[in-house]
Scaffold this motif. Structure first.
Motif, PDB file in Angstrom:
ATOM      1  N   UNK A   1       0.811  -1.300   0.132  1.00  0.00           N
ATOM      2  CA  UNK A   1       0.012  -0.093   0.105  1.00  0.00           C
ATOM      3  C   UNK A   1       0.988   1.315  -0.030  1.00  0.00           C
ATOM      4  N   UNK A   2       1.856   1.204   0.913  1.00  0.00           N
ATOM      5  CA  UNK A   2       2.934   2.233   0.863  1.00  0.00           C
ATOM      6  C   UNK A   2       3.478   2.677  -0.351  1.00  0.00           C
ATOM      7  N   UNK A   3       4.102   1.464  -1.076  1.00  0.00           N
ATOM      8  CA  UNK A   3       4.607   1.544  -2.481  1.00  0.00           C
ATOM      9  C   UNK A   3       3.599   2.117  -3.471  1.00  0.00           C
ATOM     10  N   UNK A   4       2.633   1.748  -3.314  1.00  0.00           N
ATOM     11  CA  UNK A   4       1.462   2.056  -4.286  1.00  0.00           C
ATOM     12  C   UNK A   4       1.092   3.626  -4.156  1.00  0.00           C
ATOM     13  N   UNK A   5       1.136   3.943  -2.745  1.00  0.00           N
ATOM     14  CA  UNK A   5       0.872   5.369  -2.446  1.00  0.00           C
ATOM     15  C   UNK A   5       1.943   6.411  -2.856  1.00  0.00           C
TER      16      UNK A   5
ATOM     17  N   UNK B   1       1.510   9.424  -5.705  1.00  0.00           N
ATOM     18  CA  UNK B   1       1.886  10.681  -5.300  1.00  0.00           C
ATOM     19  C   UNK B   1       2.925  11.172  -6.447  1.00  0.00           C
ATOM     20  N   UNK B   2       3.780  10.446  -6.929  1.00  0.00           N
ATOM     21  CA  UNK B   2       4.717  10.649  -7.629  1.00  0.00           C
ATOM     22  C   UNK B   2       3.965  10.974  -8.935  1.00  0.00           C
ATOM     23  N   UNK B   3       3.147  10.110  -9.431  1.00  0.00           N
ATOM     24  CA  UNK B   3       2.508  10.512 -10.700  1.00  0.00           C
ATOM     25  C   UNK B   3       1.489  11.927 -10.697  1.00  0.00           C
TER      26      UNK B   3
ATOM     27  N   UNK C   1     -19.303  16.115 -10.256  1.00  0.00           N
ATOM     28  CA  UNK C   1     -20.087  17.074  -9.363  1.00  0.00           C
ATOM     29  C   UNK C   1     -19.006  17.210  -8.204  1.00  0.00           C
ATOM     30  N   UNK C   2     -19.190  18.469  -7.760  1.00  0.00           N
ATOM     31  CA  UNK C   2     -18.607  18.614  -6.435  1.00  0.00           C
ATOM     32  C   UNK C   2     -19.443  18.516  -5.344  1.00  0.00           C
ATOM     33  N   UNK C   3     -18.731  18.206  -4.127  1.00  0.00           N
ATOM     34  CA  UNK C   3     -19.428  17.745  -2.877  1.00  0.00           C
ATOM     35  C   UNK C   3     -19.006  18.945  -1.967  1.00  0.00           C
ATOM     36  N   UNK C   4     -20.217  19.752  -1.696  1.00  0.00           N
ATOM     37  CA  UNK C   4     -20.094  20.932  -0.769  1.00  0.00           C
ATOM     38  C   UNK C   4     -18.900  22.137  -1.193  1.00  0.00           C
ATOM     39  N   UNK C   5     -18.685  22.198  -2.727  1.00  0.00           N
ATOM     40  CA  UNK C   5     -17.713  22.943  -3.102  1.00  0.00           C
ATOM     41  C   UNK C   5     -16.419  22.329  -3.286  1.00  0.00           C
ATOM     42  N   UNK C   6     -16.227  21.016  -2.950  1.00  0.00           N
ATOM     43  CA  UNK C   6     -14.871  20.382  -3.100  1.00  0.00           C
ATOM     44  C   UNK C   6     -14.963  19.462  -3.927  1.00  0.00           C
ATOM     45  N   UNK C   7     -13.722  19.220  -4.847  1.00  0.00           N
ATOM     46  CA  UNK C   7     -13.813  18.347  -5.743  1.00  0.00           C
ATOM     47  C   UNK C   7     -13.120  17.136  -5.227  1.00  0.00           C
ATOM     48  N   UNK C   8     -13.361  15.954  -5.099  1.00  0.00           N
ATOM     49  CA  UNK C   8     -12.645  14.667  -4.386  1.00  0.00           C
ATOM     50  C   UNK C   8     -11.327  14.470  -5.130  1.00  0.00           C
ATOM     51  N   UNK C   9     -10.341  14.653  -4.538  1.00  0.00           N
ATOM     52  CA  UNK C   9      -9.082  13.910  -5.091  1.00  0.00           C
ATOM     53  C   UNK C   9      -8.307  15.341  -5.394  1.00  0.00           C
ATOM     54  N   UNK C  10      -8.891  16.599  -5.568  1.00  0.00           N
ATOM     55  CA  UNK C  10      -8.277  17.593  -6.130  1.00  0.00           C
ATOM     56  C   UNK C  10      -7.552  18.367  -4.919  1.00  0.00           C
ATOM     57  N   UNK C  11      -6.059  18.026  -4.872  1.00  0.00           N
ATOM     58  CA  UNK C  11      -5.460  18.466  -3.682  1.00  0.00           C
ATOM     59  C   UNK C  11      -4.174  19.435  -4.145  1.00  0.00           C
ATOM     60  N   UNK C  12      -3.495  19.746  -3.055  1.00  0.00           N
ATOM     61  CA  UNK C  12      -2.351  20.427  -3.396  1.00  0.00           C
ATOM     62  C   UNK C  12      -1.351  19.825  -3.642  1.00  0.00           C
ATOM     63  N   UNK C  13      -1.461  18.454  -3.692  1.00  0.00           N
ATOM     64  CA  UNK C  13      -0.383  17.574  -4.271  1.00  0.00           C
ATOM     65  C   UNK C  13       0.021  17.569  -5.869  1.00  0.00           C
ATOM     66  N   UNK C  14      -0.797  18.140  -6.549  1.00  0.00           N
ATOM     67  CA  UNK C  14      -0.843  18.486  -7.955  1.00  0.00           C
ATOM     68  C   UNK C  14       0.149  19.767  -8.091  1.00  0.00           C
ATOM     69  N   UNK C  15       1.388  19.577  -7.502  1.00  0.00           N
ATOM     70  CA  UNK C  15       2.189  20.748  -7.700  1.00  0.00           C
ATOM     71  C   UNK C  15       2.551  21.638  -8.806  1.00  0.00           C
TER      72      UNK C  15
END
Length: 174
Positions: free
Chosen positions: A5-9, A13-15, A28-42
């Motif tokens: 799981x750690x390797x896959x994670x 993250x690298x991808x 569709x957003x959930x309460x104004x949030x898009x699931x999976x859209x995070x600051x990791x997309x640097x």
């Protein structure tokens, strides 16, 4: 196992950190949030969130490299102050088909110093008298509003970078 799981994670993250363009139109957003859209997309430079039901931009993650943001056909009516804080290098912003009614709601965009192009088609604000002059006055950094500059010259194709480079001279002798 936990190790797998750690390797896959780590691989995920690298991808994610390599992604430069992301199109999530009609998700569709959930309460104004898009699931999976995070600051990791640097390294994200282009993000499209057309028709996702957003009423606010406050839940967008911090994306320092983002240049182009598509937010057409949502229900945003204001609260644009978070954009400069989270997306400091934004050059193109499309807010067409949202619920923006007053020039004052665009005031926070002054802080987006790199903003060159803004689209507000089908927003009520475009019906105001002196709409174009008012927006250009409010946002002096803008080159294009709804695809045209201050002198009503059309913007080059959106894929071409707008750097103030002289447009190619047309051949005069045919």
């Amino acid at each position: 196992t936990d190790f797998e799981k750690e390797i896959k994670g780590d691989m995920l993250s690298s991808f994610i950190s390599e992604v430069r363009e992301l199109v999530l139109d009609n998700c569709k957003s959930n309460d104004g949030k898009i699931e999976g859209l995070t600051a990791e997309f640097v390294n994200l430079e282009f993000l499209s969130l057309i028709n996702v039901g957003l009423i606010s931009v406050s839940n967008l993650p911090k994306l320092p490299k983002l240049k182009k943001l598509e937010l057409s056909d949502n229900r945003i009516c204001g609260g644009l102050d978070m954009l400069a804080e989270k997306l400091p290098n934004l050059t193109h912003l499309n807010l067409s088909g949202n619920k923006l009614k007053d020039i004052s709601t665009l005031e926070p965009l002054k802080k987006l110093e790199c903003l060159k192009s803004l689209d507000l088609f089908n927003c009520e604000v475009t019906n105001l008298n002196d709409y174009r002059e008012s927006v250009f006055k409010l946002l002096p950094q803008l080159t294009y509003l709804d695809g045209y500059d201050r002198e009503d010259r059309e913007a080059p194709d959106s894929d071409a970078e707008v750097d103030g480079v002289d447009e190619e001279e047309e051949d005069e002798g045919e």
